[in-house]
Structures are given as structure tokens and as C-alpha cells.
Design a protein around this motif. Structure first.
Motif, short mmCIF file in Angstrom:
data_model
loop_
_atom_site.label_atom_id
_atom_site.label_comp_id
_atom_site.label_asym_id
_atom_site.label_seq_id
_atom_site.Cartn_x
_atom_site.Cartn_y
_atom_site.Cartn_z
N GLY A 59 -16.41 -37.37 -24.13
CA GLY A 59 -15.86 -38.72 -24.11
C GLY A 59 -15.20 -39.09 -22.80
N LYS A 60 -15.16 -38.16 -21.86
CA LYS A 60 -14.50 -38.37 -20.55
C LYS A 60 -13.04 -38.78 -20.74
N THR A 61 -12.36 -38.13 -21.70
CA THR A 61 -10.97 -38.50 -22.01
C THR A 61 -9.97 -37.91 -21.03
N HIS A 62 -10.38 -36.96 -20.20
CA HIS A 62 -9.44 -36.26 -19.31
C HIS A 62 -8.27 -35.68 -20.11
N HIS A 63 -8.60 -35.23 -21.32
CA HIS A 63 -7.61 -34.63 -22.22
C HIS A 63 -8.07 -33.21 -22.54
N SER A 64 -7.10 -32.32 -22.72
CA SER A 64 -7.40 -30.92 -23.01
C SER A 64 -6.72 -30.49 -24.31
N ARG A 65 -7.40 -29.61 -25.06
CA ARG A 65 -6.83 -29.04 -26.28
C ARG A 65 -5.95 -27.83 -26.00
N LEU A 66 -5.89 -27.38 -24.75
CA LEU A 66 -5.11 -26.19 -24.43
C LEU A 66 -3.62 -26.46 -24.54
N THR A 67 -2.88 -25.44 -24.96
CA THR A 67 -1.44 -25.61 -25.21
C THR A 67 -0.57 -24.51 -24.62
N ALA A 68 -1.17 -23.54 -23.90
CA ALA A 68 -0.37 -22.42 -23.39
C ALA A 68 0.71 -22.89 -22.42
N ILE A 69 0.39 -23.88 -21.61
CA ILE A 69 1.40 -24.50 -20.74
C ILE A 69 1.99 -25.67 -21.52
N THR A 125 -4.01 -35.19 -19.56
CA THR A 125 -3.09 -34.95 -20.68
C THR A 125 -3.56 -33.71 -21.43
N THR A 126 -2.62 -33.07 -22.13
CA THR A 126 -2.94 -31.87 -22.90
C THR A 126 -2.37 -32.00 -24.31
N ALA A 127 -2.89 -31.16 -25.20
CA ALA A 127 -2.45 -31.16 -26.59
C ALA A 127 -1.02 -30.67 -26.75
N SER A 128 -0.44 -30.10 -25.70
CA SER A 128 0.97 -29.69 -25.73
C SER A 128 1.88 -30.82 -25.26
N SER A 129 1.37 -32.05 -25.30
CA SER A 129 2.12 -33.26 -24.95
C SER A 129 2.57 -33.27 -23.50
N TYR A 132 -8.05 -25.47 -17.51
CA TYR A 132 -9.04 -24.57 -18.10
C TYR A 132 -8.37 -23.24 -18.40
N GLU A 133 -9.10 -22.38 -19.10
CA GLU A 133 -8.56 -21.07 -19.45
C GLU A 133 -9.58 -19.98 -19.10
N VAL A 134 -9.11 -18.94 -18.44
CA VAL A 134 -9.93 -17.76 -18.13
C VAL A 134 -9.10 -16.52 -18.44
N GLY A 135 -9.65 -15.59 -19.22
CA GLY A 135 -8.94 -14.35 -19.52
C GLY A 135 -7.62 -14.56 -20.22
N GLY A 136 -7.52 -15.59 -21.05
CA GLY A 136 -6.29 -15.86 -21.77
C GLY A 136 -5.22 -16.56 -20.96
N VAL A 137 -5.51 -16.94 -19.70
CA VAL A 137 -4.54 -17.61 -18.83
C VAL A 137 -4.98 -19.06 -18.63
N GLN A 138 -4.06 -19.99 -18.84
CA GLN A 138 -4.35 -21.39 -18.60
C GLN A 138 -4.00 -21.76 -17.16
N PHE A 148 -2.87 -23.92 -10.26
CA PHE A 148 -1.55 -23.49 -10.72
C PHE A 148 -1.65 -22.73 -12.03
N LYS A 149 -0.63 -21.87 -12.26
CA LYS A 149 -0.50 -21.17 -13.54
C LYS A 149 0.98 -20.85 -13.76
N LEU A 150 1.33 -20.47 -14.97
CA LEU A 150 2.68 -20.02 -15.24
C LEU A 150 2.96 -18.74 -14.48
N GLY A 151 4.12 -18.69 -13.84
CA GLY A 151 4.47 -17.51 -13.06
C GLY A 151 3.87 -17.49 -11.68
N GLY A 152 3.22 -18.58 -11.28
CA GLY A 152 2.65 -18.65 -9.93
C GLY A 152 3.72 -18.80 -8.87
N GLY A 153 3.30 -18.79 -7.62
CA GLY A 153 4.24 -18.82 -6.50
C GLY A 153 4.41 -20.21 -5.91
#
Length: 727
Positions: free
Chosen positions: A40-50, A509-513, A551-557, A591-596
Motif C-alpha cells: 500500500g506504500k504506507t511507509h508504516h512498519s509492524r516492527l515494535t522493538a524500537i 511510522t511504526t506499530a510502536s507508535s 527493517y529487522e536482521v538477526g533479531g535487531v531492528q 541506526f539501532k538501539l545501543g548504537g554510537g
């Protein structure tokens, strides 16, 4: 909001009601398979880790230098752990999405003569990935199918219909079944717009659909819909100019209906009375059209700006979703074009469901819900009878910067610009200018109108000051914001100001608001989707206009974004842009959580006084300089702003060697490898010399002005009439 949740729950039922067609994917998952993320080209993600609780720990995972200095507008694609993206003029890149290791890089051979017909920078808006291939279109209109593993060219296909015209390409390809569909740009020049479908496996032409009719003297039109469209044009239209309509962006394949929706461009020349003297809707300018991807036949159309008079393109990104509209869950397309309205249409038949203004709009008093047509206000906006201040401006209430749709809240979130412009006709007859600007109108944006009027004859300034919209332009020249909008009503739920009217960016936007977007100040912002509350900002030191993705690779968002200033008005770098202080080295930032921390580009050195200009050649007069000024603004000013910190050369600061080689640069293509085309088919040696005389005169005045500023302690890059004269 509850209606939007129910709409998502009815996803499977809706697909059944549509006859078993493939259902849309609501939001991207681990992969981000198209520039828009999902089908749908919504630019929305279902990911919630971040999420809101941990986003404060977001930092740089990896970065890649792209070795270019132009605008970056693409949103990357991630498939099976590989990130693919595009860049300047159609370059393509592949990286390991977890580590940033470059897997391959592709650079097309581009005919830089195309730069003469590119209004808005050497940008590219993304790639398509299908059947083990990466599809990317080069600036000069070649489609490349690259091996997704190696980047090797599997096939290349020329999709430009007439290379004697001003056609070019900046959009992302769209895969629709067994074809890849691509549009083209150049409506301000001399083009007749079209979209082209190429066979995925071979690159052979499958079909081509034209946006506007051709000269009826050439024989029957190519399709029945063009025969119908011809009735909406004056038979004596400026067919020599082409008509415009170029669909340079906004091509979406709808898996539910099996249709390809295309947003078409503005008319050329701008004024309807010049383009089609007796008026008419001028189909299919500024429209959404639905095409059968197997045949190219049109199924329906909806014209958002009939008889476009203001460069109100419909090429802005579309979003497909389902919404409860008047008690019925419908498959809809959300579309906010340049003209200031946010539309909701039924994707099956193009029926108008809603049309609400999101900015000031004095070209129309509203949209008639029964007919779907705008209620025009000629007294306010018909500039062919005299200068007018029109809202919104030709920059558009919305432009190419992707918006996002969050199904949980039902919010449409994107960059919105509430600004107008003074627009007026230029005097004299205008013969066709091959591969040149044929827009036949002049524009001054409302933040600059008051100051600019000082340079016009008194009677012109008096006429403008009497316009009802003049006081409105003074009171609120421009408002630039990221807005969260209820698409059913057009009402803003929350907004966040940007740094200025040139500061617009794409949204994720992401599913984690979370709502994520960048700014040309170099900052990446993360806000809470429901409220707009700022959660995190990261200073990258590089301007950001493109839409982030995740996106997610190896369990990391991860969250990735392309960075680099450019696009429309690219020579005019705003002072608040990171490009003004730190340059414009293009980068991909992940970027990722815990990045520099993000490494900051070095500050640019202080601006130096313009070098001394050489003496004028014998025989140069005031008339020569005036001729050169006219030629410069007619041919050169769209790229050369003559502004400090511009990303194209400031010709007030030419060095002796550049002056000595001026003819070779302009007429012989000495700097073609750097993107400077040759002009010997339009400009004579005398023309080139006149332009050179004007620039020598301008350089001398600039040096004197800057020496005076230096002596008085004023900054060299302060406002000056030499910059203002670019209007």
C-alpha cells in the motif's frame, strides 16, 4: 480511531468482496520490500522493538559514504538481509543490511545533456526488486535490470520516446505483475507525458500510455481515452510544446484491484490560456488514472485540478489502505497533491469520497462533493489577467516527500507547506524552445514578495499591493510543518514546525507508535505518533529530506535514511541547512538501539571575498551586459543560484582559469563529466560572451560589496541585491 482498527480486522473479508484479489499488506515486516515499505506504500512498519521506552538509546549502527554531493530522495529497500538503494542520476548500491559492508555499486553511463531539462536536481527516488533483479532508472531515461547478487547488468532498455525533447527520469520503478512501470519528467520543458511498461525478463516495451493527446493533424490518437481527452483541449493548442503531464513520481500497483494507479503532472506552458486558448479540462493533466498493467488500457480517472493553471501536479505519493467511510469499509487511495486538498477515492472506480483542504487555497473555494470538481475562484487566482498571489504555491502543499499512514490511529502524517506565490505572465510571444523552459510564467514566493516588489516598476507593485491576498501573504507568508491529519476531515491532530519552508522531509511510522523523519538541519526526529511528543533527536550534520525506513536482521531492528540536500530549488541552500555549514557529502545512515554517535562532517571554511574579476573584453557595453543577464536567467539561473554555499558553482567567484575557458565550458562541453552540459545548439559564441560579460560585471560588484562588508565587520554571506536579483 476505532473505525480504522475495525477496517484492519476486515482485511481478509475485503479481499473476498473484491473477488478474491490479493490483499494488501498492512505495514512492512522484517523486510522493507519497496520504497513505500508495503504494497500500500504506507511507509508504516509492524516492527515494535524500537519503542517510546527505549528510543533514547538509538544511535548509529553504520554509515556509508555515497561519494556524491546532490539531493538524496530515495527510500532504501531491504530484502533477505540486503539493503538496496539508489542515488544521484540513477546510481545503485547494495549493502549487507546488518554490517554495512558494501556488496556492490553500480553507476550508469549518463548523457549529461539531460541536465538541461532537469528542473529539480539529479535525484532518484528508489529501486524496485523482483525475480532476483534490482531495477533502477537513470536520469537520462534508461531502465537497468541488475543482478541482485552482483550488480551486473542483465538488461538495459531505453524508455524515452523522443530524445529530441526534454524528457528525463527521477522516479522509482514499480513492478506490476510481469512488467516494470516507469514514468518521466520534464513538463516545464517541451514534453508530452507518458508512462512506459517494460517486460521484467527482457526489458522489451510492452505498452506506453500517454497522458495528453497529440496534435490531431498527425492523425488518430493512440487510444480511445485520448480521443475522448482531445475534446477537452482547444484544437489549436500549443501542441508544439507537448502539453506536459509528465508522471515523474506516484506510480502504485494495487494487488487488490489489479490496477496501476498513476499520478500525472502539470500542464506546459503553465497558463491554460496559453496552452489551450479556449480553455477546457485538458485531460489527463493533474489526474489520478488507473491502468490495466497487462494492456495499458485506462480503467478510470479522476482529475484533481481540471485545466491546471498553477503547476498543481498530482504526482505526489499515494497511499492504499481501507477505511470506514460513511459506514462502509472501502479500499481507498489517500492522495494529497500540490493543490492543497487531501483526497480519498475508492480504488475500484475512482469515486470521490472526501476532499478536504489542508492549507490555504484561494484558487478554489472548495471541491463539489457531487461532481468532484473544484469550485474555481478566477478573481483570486487567474493571473493571465494580471498578477495574482495564489495559495498554495507551485512548491505544493505536499510534494514528493512521502507521507505515512498509521492504521492504528488512522492518521496521515507528512510534511505540509502552507505558502503562496505571486505569479504573473511574462511579456511577448513565446516560440517553442526545444529542450528549454517553456513555462511562460514568473513566480515569487510569499516570504519574498514584499522585498522583491522594490525591483519592479511602480505600477506593477501597486497592482500587487491591492490584491486581497497581499495582506494575507504579509501576515503569514509561510508555515512549514510535519502534520498528523485525520484524512476523513482534513483536520490537524498535531503538528511540529520545521526550520523553514525549504525544510520538508519524508516520514516513517511504526506499530510502536513512533513517527520518524529528518530535517535539512541535519537532525533526525522521533515523535510519539498519537500526540506528536518529541522522544529523541539525533544531530547527523548532513541534511535529510528522504523518508526513513526500518527493517529487522538477526533479531535487531534498524532505521535507515538517505542524507543529502537537493531537489527543487537545489542551488538555493537555506542558511539553516546543514549543507550551508558542513557541506553536502551524501551519506546513508543506519541506526539501532545501543548504537554510537554519528560522525559529524567538518565545518566549511569561512567564506572569502570574491576574487578580482578580469577586465571586460573590448566592445562590451551596458547593452551587452543586459543581454547577458537575460540569457543567464533564461538558461542558467535554474542551476546556478550565484549564492554562497550553493551546491552548484557560484559564478560570482570564478577563478582566472574558469574565465579563460568560459567558451569551452559553455559551448564545447569541457565540464560535461561534472554535470555541466554544452549549450552550442542554443547559444551562439556571441551569446556566451554576453553571459560572460554579465558575470564579470556581477563578480566585480560582488567583490566591491563584500570588501565593504569585510571592512565594516559584516558577514560576507549577508543578504545582498545580487542574491535578490535571482528572482
Amino acid at each position: 480511531m476505532m473505525r480504522q482498527l475495525l477496517a484492519s480486522l476486515f482485511l481478509g473479508l475485503a479481499a473476498c468482496l473484491l473477488g478474491g484479489a490479493t490483499a494488501l499488506t498492512e505495514g512492512a515486516g522484517r523486510d522493507w520490500r519497496s520504497p513505500g515499505g508495503d504494497s500500500g506504500k504506507t511507509h508504516h512498519s509492524r516492527l515494535t522493538a524500537i519503542n517510546a521506552e527505549n528510543v533514547s538509546h538509538l544511535g548509529l549502527a553504520w554509515a556509508a559514504e555515497l561519494d556524491t554531493f546532490r539531493g538524496q530522495e530515495a527510500t532504501p529497500v531491504v530484502v533477505d538481509g540486503v539493503l538496496y538503494t539508489s542515488g544521484t542520476a540513477g546510481r545503485a548500491y547494495a549493502f549487507d543490511a546488518a554490517t554495512g559492508k558494501q556488496l556492490w555499486r553500480f553507476e550508469p553511463e549518463v548523457d549529461m545533456q539531460v541536465n538541461r531539462t532537469v528542473c529539480c536536481d539529479m535525484v532518484n527516488r528508489g529501486v524496485a526488486v523482483a525475480r532476483g533483479k534490482v531495477f533502477v532508472a537513470s536520469l537520462d531515461g534508461w531502465m537497468y535490470a541488475l543482478d541482485a547478487r552482483t550488480g551486473a547488468v542483465e538488461w538495459k532498455s531505453d524508455f524515452i520516446e523522443n530524445r529530441k525533447r526534454g524528457d528525463n527520469s527521477t522516479g522509482a520503478p514499480e513492478v506490476a505483475g510481469d512488467v516494470v512501470v516507469i514514468g518521466m519528467g520534464g513538463a516545464e520543458y517541451d514534453v508530452r507525458g507518458y508512462v512506459t511498461a517494460l517486460d521484467l525478463d527482457t526489458g522489451k516495451l510492452r505498452w506506453r500510455w500517454h497522458v495528453v493527446p497529440r496534435d490531431p493533424k498527425l492523425g488518430p490518437q493512440e487510444s480511445p481515452e485520448l480521443e475522448a481527452a482531445l475534446k477537452t483541449w482547444d484544437p489549436n493548442s500549443r501542441w508544439d510544446i507537448g502539453g506536459g503531464g509528465s508522471p515523474w513520481d506516484a506510480i502504485n500497483y494495487d494487488p487488490e484491484t489489479g490496477l496501476v494507479l498513476v499520478g500525472t503532472g502539470n500542464g506546459g506552458p503553465y497558463a491554460t490560456s496559453k496552452r489551450s486558448p479556449t480553455g477546457g479540462d485538458n485531460l489527463y493533466l493533474a489526474s489520478l488514472v488507473a491502468l490495466d498493467p497487462k494492456t495499458g488500457w485506462m480503467k478510470w480517472h479522476y482529475q484533481e485540478t481540471p485545466g491546471d493553471n498553477w503547476d498543481f501536479t498530482a504526482t505526489q505519493p499515494m497511499i492504499f489502505t481501507r477505511m470506514d467511510v460513511d459506514g462502509e469499509i472501502r479500499p481507498v487511495v489517500l492522495h494529497a497533491p500540490k493543490n492543497g486538498y487531501l483526497y480519498i477515492l475508492d480504488r475500484r472506480d475512482g469515486k470521490l469520497l472526501r476532499a478536504n483542504p489542508i492549507v490555504r487555497t484561494n484558487w478554489a473555494k472548495g471541491i463539489d462533493p457531487r461532481t468532484g470538481r473544484p469550485i474555481l475562484d478566477p478573481e483570486a487566482a487567474d493571473y493571465t489577467t494580471g498578477p495574482k498571489i495564489v495559495f498554495p504555491a507551485t512548491t505544493g502543499a505536499r510534494n514528493w516527500h512521502p507521507a505515512s499512514y498509521d492504521p492504528a490511529t488512522g492518521l496521515y502524517i507528512g510534511a505540509v507547506l502552507d505558502m503562496g506565490n505571486l505569479i504573473f505572465m511574462t511579456p511577448g510571444a513565446k516560440p517553442l524552445k526545444a529542450r528549454g523552459l517553456n513555462n511562460d510564467a514568473a513566480l515569487i514566493f510569499t516570504p519574498d514578495v514584499k522585498e522583491a516588489l522594490a525591483g519592479f516598476p511602480p505600477e506593477f507593485g501597486d497592482a500587487v499591493r491591492k490584491l486581497p491576498a497581499y495582506q494575507e501573504a504579509l501576515k503569514q507568508p509561510a508555515t512549514a510543518q510535519i502534520r498528523a491529519i485525520d484524512p476523513l476531515t482534513g483536520k490537524t491532530v498535531w503538528s511540529a514546525d520545521t526550520a523553514g519552508w525549504q525544510d520538508r522531509g519524508g516520514v516513517l511510522t511504526t506499530a510502536s507508535s513512533l513517527t520518524v523523519y529528518g530535517g535539512v538541519t541535519g537532525k533526525l526526529f522521533v515523535r510519539e505518533t498519537k500526540t506528536g511528543r518529541l522522544l529523541k533527536e539525533i544531530d547527523t550534520g548532513t541534511p535529510i529530506m528522504a523518508a526513513p525506513m526500518t527493517y529487522e536482521v538477526g533479531g535487531v531492528q534498524y532505521i535507515a535514511v538517505m542524507a543529502g540536500w537537493g531537489g527543487g530549488g537545489y542551488p538555493f541552500v537555506p542558511r539553516y541547512s546543514a549543507a550551508y555549514t558542513r557541506g553536502n557529502m551524501n551519506r546513508l545512515l543506519v541506526f539501532k538501539l545501543g548504537g554510537g554517535k554519528v560522525p559529524m562532517p567538518d565545518l566549511l571554511p569561512p567564506l572569502e571575498v570574491a576574487p578580482e574579476a578580469p577586465a571586460q573584453a573590448p566592445g562590451v557595453t551596458a547593452a551587452t551586459i543586459a543581454k547577458g543577464q537575460g540569457l543567464f536567467f533564461g538558461n542558467c539561473a535554474i542551476c546556478h543560484a550565484n549564492q554562497p554555499r550553493s551546491i552548484t558553482p557560484d559564478l560570482r567567484r570564478m577563478q582566472p582559469g574558469t574565465h579563460e575557458a568560459f567558451r569551452q565550458i559553455v559551448l564545447e562541453g569541457l565540464l560535461t563529466p561534472n554535470g555541466m552540459p554544452r549549450w552550442d545548439d542554443i547559444l551562439s559564441p556571441g551569446d556566451a560572451d554576453a553571459i560572460h560579460a554579465y558575470l564579470i560585471d556581477l563578480q566585480g560588484k560582488t567583490r566591491a560589496d563584500e570588501l565593504a562588508k569585510q571592512k565594516s565587520g559584516k558577514p560576507l554571506d549577508g543578504p545582498s541585491l545580487t542574491i535578490l536579483s535571482n528572482y
